[in-house]
Design a protein around this motif. Structure first.
Motif, PDB file in Angstrom:
ATOM      1  N   HIS A 100      -4.852 -27.249 -14.359  1.00 33.30           N
ATOM      2  CA  HIS A 100      -5.569 -26.288 -13.521  1.00 33.30           C
ATOM      3  C   HIS A 100      -5.283 -24.862 -13.983  1.00 33.30           C
ATOM      4  O   HIS A 100      -4.199 -24.580 -14.513  1.00 33.30           O
ATOM      5  CB  HIS A 100      -5.156 -26.432 -12.052  1.00 33.30           C
ATOM      6  CG  HIS A 100      -5.566 -27.737 -11.457  1.00 33.30           C
ATOM      7  ND1 HIS A 100      -4.759 -28.852 -11.515  1.00 33.30           N
ATOM      8  CD2 HIS A 100      -6.707 -28.105 -10.826  1.00 33.30           C
ATOM      9  CE1 HIS A 100      -5.389 -29.860 -10.930  1.00 33.30           C
ATOM     10  NE2 HIS A 100      -6.565 -29.441 -10.503  1.00 33.30           N
ATOM     11  N   LYS A 101      -6.230 -23.976 -13.731  1.00 29.81           N
ATOM     12  CA  LYS A 101      -6.078 -22.568 -14.103  1.00 29.81           C
ATOM     13  C   LYS A 101      -5.020 -21.912 -13.223  1.00 29.81           C
ATOM     14  O   LYS A 101      -4.993 -22.107 -12.014  1.00 29.81           O
ATOM     15  CB  LYS A 101      -7.415 -21.842 -13.952  1.00 29.81           C
ATOM     16  CG  LYS A 101      -7.376 -20.404 -14.456  1.00 29.81           C
ATOM     17  CD  LYS A 101      -8.770 -19.838 -14.570  1.00 29.81           C
ATOM     18  CE  LYS A 101      -8.819 -18.404 -15.016  1.00 29.81           C
ATOM     19  NZ  LYS A 101      -8.064 -18.037 -16.172  1.00 29.81           N
ATOM     20  N   ASP A 102      -4.152 -21.134 -13.865  1.00 27.96           N
ATOM     21  CA  ASP A 102      -3.098 -20.384 -13.182  1.00 27.96           C
ATOM     22  C   ASP A 102      -3.016 -19.020 -13.858  1.00 27.96           C
ATOM     23  O   ASP A 102      -2.355 -18.882 -14.892  1.00 27.96           O
ATOM     24  CB  ASP A 102      -1.772 -21.137 -13.267  1.00 27.96           C
ATOM     25  CG  ASP A 102      -0.652 -20.457 -12.515  1.00 27.96           C
ATOM     26  OD1 ASP A 102      -0.933 -19.552 -11.706  1.00 27.96           O
ATOM     27  OD2 ASP A 102       0.516 -20.827 -12.746  1.00 27.96           O
ATOM     28  N   ASP A 103      -3.706 -18.024 -13.312  1.00 29.31           N
ATOM     29  CA  ASP A 103      -3.867 -16.706 -13.929  1.00 29.31           C
ATOM     30  C   ASP A 103      -4.535 -16.850 -15.296  1.00 29.31           C
ATOM     31  O   ASP A 103      -5.647 -17.308 -15.368  1.00 29.31           O
ATOM     32  CB  ASP A 103      -2.531 -15.967 -14.012  1.00 29.31           C
ATOM     33  CG  ASP A 103      -2.021 -15.552 -12.631  1.00 29.31           C
ATOM     34  OD1 ASP A 103      -2.852 -15.255 -11.759  1.00 29.31           O
ATOM     35  OD2 ASP A 103      -0.794 -15.539 -12.438  1.00 29.31           O
ATOM     36  N   TRP A 106      -3.528 -22.342 -18.274  1.00 29.47           N
ATOM     37  CA  TRP A 106      -3.898 -23.581 -17.590  1.00 29.47           C
ATOM     38  C   TRP A 106      -2.696 -24.496 -17.710  1.00 29.47           C
ATOM     39  O   TRP A 106      -2.192 -24.728 -18.823  1.00 29.47           O
ATOM     40  CB  TRP A 106      -5.126 -24.220 -18.254  1.00 29.47           C
ATOM     41  CG  TRP A 106      -6.378 -23.439 -18.012  1.00 29.47           C
ATOM     42  CD1 TRP A 106      -7.340 -23.722 -17.089  1.00 29.47           C
ATOM     43  CD2 TRP A 106      -6.832 -22.276 -18.693  1.00 29.47           C
ATOM     44  NE1 TRP A 106      -8.353 -22.799 -17.158  1.00 29.47           N
ATOM     45  CE2 TRP A 106      -8.064 -21.900 -18.132  1.00 29.47           C
ATOM     46  CE3 TRP A 106      -6.301 -21.498 -19.731  1.00 29.47           C
ATOM     47  CZ2 TRP A 106      -8.786 -20.799 -18.571  1.00 29.47           C
ATOM     48  CZ3 TRP A 106      -7.018 -20.403 -20.161  1.00 29.47           C
ATOM     49  CH2 TRP A 106      -8.244 -20.066 -19.582  1.00 29.47           C
TER      50      TRP A 106
END
Length: 154
Positions: A100-103, A106
Motif C-alpha cells: 500500500h502507498k505510504d507517503d 509503497w
C-alpha cells in the motif's frame, strides 16, 4: 470556430501529457527485473492496483541459461516454494501482494523470490522520474535486506 477547435486540441494534448506523466509516479505497470548479483535482466513483471493494494505477477522469464532449463525444465517451476505455489509455473505467478502507498513509498506487503522460495517484506520507491523502481526485500528491518532496481517497460 477555429480558435475553439485549436483550444480543444491543445487542451486534449495537455491532458494526455499530464496523464502520461501521472502514470510514472506509481509502480503500476510493466517492469524488467534486474538481478542485483549478476546485473542480468531476469523477468518482466506486471504490477497492478487492486483497490489500493499493489500486486505483481511474472509475465515472462528472461535470459534463462541452458543450465537453468536443464535443471528446471522448459517451464520453470517454483520448486523451493511452500504451500499453494509449490511446483507451480513461475510465469504467471503472483510474487507480490499486500503493498500500500505510504507517503512517497509503497510498503506493508510481501514479495516472493521464486529462485529461493523465500518470502520477504517489501518496500517500493520510484527513481529517475518513474522510469526505475527500487525494490527492497527484507526480513525485520528494511536496512537488513537486498535491493533491486527494476526498469519500466512500455
Amino acid at each position: 470556430m477555429k480558435h475553439a477547435f485549436r483550444f480543444a486540441m491543445a487542451a486534449s494534448l495537455l491532458l494526455a501529457a499530464g496523464t502520461a506523466l501521472a502514470a510514472n509516479d506509481t509502480p503500476v505497470g510493466n517492469w524488467k527485473t534486474i538481478d542485483d548479483e549478476t546485473g542480468q535482466a531476469k523477468s518482466i513483471v506486471q504490477i497492478t492496483d487492486n483497490n489500493g493494494e499493489l500486486q505483481a505477477h511474472i509475465v515472462k522469464l528472461l535470459n534463462r541459461s541452458p543450465e537453468d532449463i536443464a535443471r528446471d525444465g522448459v517451464v520453470a517451476l517454483c520448486k523451493k516454494c511452500d504451500g499453494e505455489r509449490k511446483d507451480k509455473p513461475v510465469e504467471g505467478m503472483n510474487i507480490m501482494w499486500g503493498v500500500h502507498k505510504d507517503d512517497d513509498v509503497w510498503d506493508g506487503g510481501k514479495i516472493l523470490d521464486p529462485k529461493s522460495g523465500k518470502v520477504y517484506k517489501v518496500k517500493l520507491s520510484m527513481r529517475d522520474g518513474g522510469e526505475k523502481l527500487n525494490v527492497r526485500g527484507f526480513i525485520g528491518f528494511s536496512w537488513i535486506g537486498r535491493s533491486q532496481v527494476w526498469e519500466r517497460q512500455p
